[in-house]
Scaffold this motif. Structure first.
Motif, PDB file in Angstrom:
ATOM      1  N   VAL A 202     -20.473 -39.933 -81.301  1.00 17.73           N
ATOM      2  CA  VAL A 202     -19.267 -39.904 -80.041  1.00 17.73           C
ATOM      3  C   VAL A 202     -19.619 -38.603 -78.983  1.00 17.73           C
ATOM      4  O   VAL A 202     -19.918 -38.838 -77.535  1.00 17.73           O
ATOM      5  N   GLU A 203     -20.060 -37.480 -79.612  1.00 12.62           N
ATOM      6  CA  GLU A 203     -20.103 -36.030 -78.955  1.00 12.62           C
ATOM      7  C   GLU A 203     -20.818 -35.327 -80.071  1.00 12.62           C
ATOM      8  O   GLU A 203     -20.579 -35.079 -81.247  1.00 12.62           O
ATOM      9  N   ALA A 204     -21.819 -34.668 -79.582  1.00  8.64           N
ATOM     10  CA  ALA A 204     -22.518 -33.737 -80.093  1.00  8.64           C
ATOM     11  C   ALA A 204     -22.892 -32.243 -79.473  1.00  8.64           C
ATOM     12  O   ALA A 204     -23.306 -32.551 -78.307  1.00  8.64           O
ATOM     13  N   SER A 205     -22.762 -31.185 -80.122  1.00  9.19           N
ATOM     14  CA  SER A 205     -23.420 -30.229 -79.436  1.00  9.19           C
ATOM     15  C   SER A 205     -23.891 -29.026 -80.711  1.00  9.19           C
ATOM     16  O   SER A 205     -23.623 -28.835 -81.896  1.00  9.19           O
ATOM     17  N   VAL A 206     -24.795 -28.139 -80.216  1.00 10.39           N
ATOM     18  CA  VAL A 206     -25.399 -27.262 -81.075  1.00 10.39           C
ATOM     19  C   VAL A 206     -24.710 -25.894 -80.998  1.00 10.39           C
ATOM     20  O   VAL A 206     -24.073 -25.473 -80.155  1.00 10.39           O
ATOM     21  N   ILE A 207     -24.346 -25.574 -82.494  1.00  9.73           N
ATOM     22  CA  ILE A 207     -23.586 -24.269 -82.527  1.00  9.73           C
ATOM     23  C   ILE A 207     -24.784 -23.249 -82.815  1.00  9.73           C
ATOM     24  O   ILE A 207     -25.699 -23.282 -83.484  1.00  9.73           O
ATOM     25  N   ASP A 208     -24.281 -22.034 -81.989  1.00  7.25           N
ATOM     26  CA  ASP A 208     -25.605 -20.978 -81.952  1.00  7.25           C
ATOM     27  C   ASP A 208     -25.021 -20.072 -83.332  1.00  7.25           C
ATOM     28  O   ASP A 208     -24.783 -18.659 -83.428  1.00  7.25           O
ATOM     29  N   GLU A 209     -25.191 -20.766 -84.468  1.00  2.85           N
ATOM     30  CA  GLU A 209     -25.505 -20.129 -85.590  1.00  2.85           C
ATOM     31  C   GLU A 209     -26.719 -20.684 -86.506  1.00  2.85           C
ATOM     32  O   GLU A 209     -26.977 -21.989 -86.266  1.00  2.85           O
ATOM     33  N   PRO A 210     -27.191 -19.839 -87.309  1.00  2.00           N
ATOM     34  CA  PRO A 210     -28.302 -20.370 -88.098  1.00  2.00           C
ATOM     35  C   PRO A 210     -27.869 -21.448 -89.025  1.00  2.00           C
ATOM     36  O   PRO A 210     -26.819 -21.315 -89.426  1.00  2.00           O
ATOM     37  N   VAL A 211     -28.762 -22.568 -89.455  1.00  2.00           N
ATOM     38  CA  VAL A 211     -28.539 -23.605 -90.269  1.00  2.00           C
ATOM     39  C   VAL A 211     -28.208 -23.094 -91.654  1.00  2.00           C
ATOM     40  O   VAL A 211     -29.074 -22.173 -92.039  1.00  2.00           O
ATOM     41  N   ARG A 212     -27.529 -23.686 -92.453  1.00  2.00           N
ATOM     42  CA  ARG A 212     -27.189 -23.205 -93.904  1.00  2.00           C
ATOM     43  C   ARG A 212     -27.650 -24.267 -94.835  1.00  2.00           C
ATOM     44  O   ARG A 212     -26.590 -24.939 -95.330  1.00  2.00           O
ATOM     45  N   ARG A 213     -28.853 -24.446 -94.785  1.00  2.00           N
ATOM     46  CA  ARG A 213     -29.512 -25.523 -95.776  1.00  2.00           C
ATOM     47  C   ARG A 213     -29.458 -24.985 -97.361  1.00  2.00           C
ATOM     48  O   ARG A 213     -29.368 -23.926 -97.260  1.00  2.00           O
ATOM     49  N   ARG A 214     -29.341 -25.626 -98.104  1.00  2.00           N
ATOM     50  CA  ARG A 214     -29.306 -25.637 -99.663  1.00  2.00           C
ATOM     51  C   ARG A 214     -30.914 -25.084 -99.729  1.00  2.00           C
ATOM     52  O   ARG A 214     -31.776 -25.551 -99.513  1.00  2.00           O
ATOM     53  N   PRO A 215     -30.821 -23.772-100.677  1.00  2.00           N
ATOM     54  CA  PRO A 215     -32.540 -23.154-100.614  1.00  2.00           C
ATOM     55  C   PRO A 215     -33.234 -24.286-101.415  1.00  2.00           C
ATOM     56  O   PRO A 215     -32.741 -24.802-102.239  1.00  2.00           O
ATOM     57  N   GLY A 216     -34.540 -24.370-101.050  1.00  2.00           N
ATOM     58  CA  GLY A 216     -35.438 -25.380-101.730  1.00  2.00           C
ATOM     59  C   GLY A 216     -35.465 -26.634-101.392  1.00  2.00           C
ATOM     60  O   GLY A 216     -36.441 -27.498-101.773  1.00  2.00           O
ATOM     61  N   TRP A 217     -34.564 -27.022-100.369  1.00  2.53           N
ATOM     62  CA  TRP A 217     -34.561 -28.486-100.306  1.00  2.53           C
ATOM     63  C   TRP A 217     -35.011 -28.770 -98.708  1.00  2.53           C
ATOM     64  O   TRP A 217     -34.661 -27.941 -97.780  1.00  2.53           O
ATOM     65  N   GLU A 218     -35.778 -29.794 -98.684  1.00  2.00           N
ATOM     66  CA  GLU A 218     -36.255 -30.197 -97.419  1.00  2.00           C
ATOM     67  C   GLU A 218     -36.115 -31.588 -97.150  1.00  2.00           C
ATOM     68  O   GLU A 218     -35.263 -32.312 -97.771  1.00  2.00           O
ATOM     69  N   LEU A 219     -36.103 -32.134 -96.052  1.00  2.00           N
ATOM     70  CA  LEU A 219     -35.758 -33.575 -95.420  1.00  2.00           C
ATOM     71  C   LEU A 219     -36.178 -34.575 -96.409  1.00  2.00           C
ATOM     72  O   LEU A 219     -35.313 -35.182 -96.847  1.00  2.00           O
TER      73      LEU A 219
END
Length: 321
Positions: A202-219
């Motif tokens: 419905v709505e999306a916005s980018v947050i000015d914070e670095p992404v917090r992905r799980r270490p070692g995981w790619e798409l």
């Protein structure tokens, strides 16, 4: 062929810089010893390639060295021009870039292979859309794309399937996946992987914070894990049926993807089959076959179809004398 492998090494080093020999060996499916022999062969032929020893060493090309794709084989040249419809590229704003890239690749392809590549682009078309697809709402990928490529967190208002009101989510995106013409956002929610259909945003916005992905995981890793999990859950309900041969065409049209194994003759005009469903509700589609299909097991599905059939009958018999 060794010549193809040597070109692959050069192209990999051009795009990745310093690469460990073990990584090249795994990528090209050869031994590390073979990689070092290939490096010696490239160096002897004048390619400015060198190795660095040590824990963080590897193989690299001297800065500034570039090569082109004139080593492409005829089959490789043809493969580049077997493309899906351009809807995927258009959704990302890359439709014009695709055409430009293909023109550049065509110019770089060895002259003897160009006619075959051009003919392939005219004779082979891959269309991922199903026949008679459902109308899909427009999808705006700009904000999702921005979060993915800037490695930023994402605030999302999203309407889940069956929900009346959208919910609010803070996500850590891994990337975008298009499957069968449908775009999905793959992201972590509170450290757990989730899948979001882009056409339900419905709505999306980018947050000015670095992404917090799980270490070692790619798409690719997350998508593979989620796909395996979905396949394990999918079609867990198996239904044994008896089908008249006259209904075989209808079965192939409505439920060919649900057939498990082979159809087995069961008398002169009947076949036995096993069908797979995700839920009891989905089995209601079998009523479309009328008397030409009978559910044998499980009993709960027979009871469900009897109940639904009785309910439909009551609707059409009200007021009938």
């Amino acid at each position: 062929m060794k010549s193809d492998r040597l070109l692959s090494i050069i192209l990999l080093l051009q795009t990745r810089g310093l690469v460990q020999a073990a990584d090249l060996a795994a990528r090209l499916e050869v031994s590390v010893r073979t990689i070092y022999r290939d490096v010696e062969a490239l160096s002897a032929s004048g390619v400015p390639i060198y190795t660095e020893r040590g824990r963080h060493g590897g193989i690299a090309l001297l800065p500034g060295f570039r090569t082109d794709v004139t080593g492409l084989t005829e089959d490789e040249s043809r493969a580049l021009f077997v493309l899906t419809t351009r809807g995927t590229h258009a959704a990302l704003g890359l439709d014009a870039a695709l055409g430009s890239a293909l023109r550049k690749v065509m110019a770089a392809i060895p002259a003897p292979h160009r006619p075959a590549a051009e003919l392939t682009s005219r004779r082979i078309l891959v269309d991922p859309e199903r026949w008679l697809p459902r109308p899909r709402p427009a999808v705006d990928l700009d904000v999702l794309n921005s979060a993915v490529f800037t490695d930023r967190r994402l605030a999302l208002r999203y309407r889940r399937s069956g929900a009346v009101e959208p919910g609010n989510y803070v996500l850590d995106p891994y990337g975008l996946v298009v499957k069968a013409g449908v775009w999905y956002l793959v992201a972590d929610k509170s450290g757990s992987p989730r899948l979001f259909r882009a056409d339900r945003v419905v709505e999306a916005s980018v947050i000015d914070e670095p992404v917090r992905r799980r270490p070692g995981w790619e798409l690719a890793d997350v998508w593979r894990a989620m796909s395996c999990e979905a396949e394990e859950r999918r079609c867990a309900l198996r239904v044994a049926v008896r089908l008249h041969r006259d209904a075989l065409t209808l079965l192939q049209c409505l439920a060919s993807g649900r057939i498990v194994g082979d159809l087995v003759p069961d008398g002169e005009d009947w076949l036995s089959a096993e069908l797979a469903f995700d839920s009891v509700v989905e089995t209601r589609m079998l009523l479309a076959f009328g008397e030409q299909l009978e559910v044998l097991t499980p009993p709960a599905i027979r009871e469900e179809l009897v109940r639904v059939a009785a309910s439909v009958t009551s609707v059409y018999t009200v007021g009938v004398n």
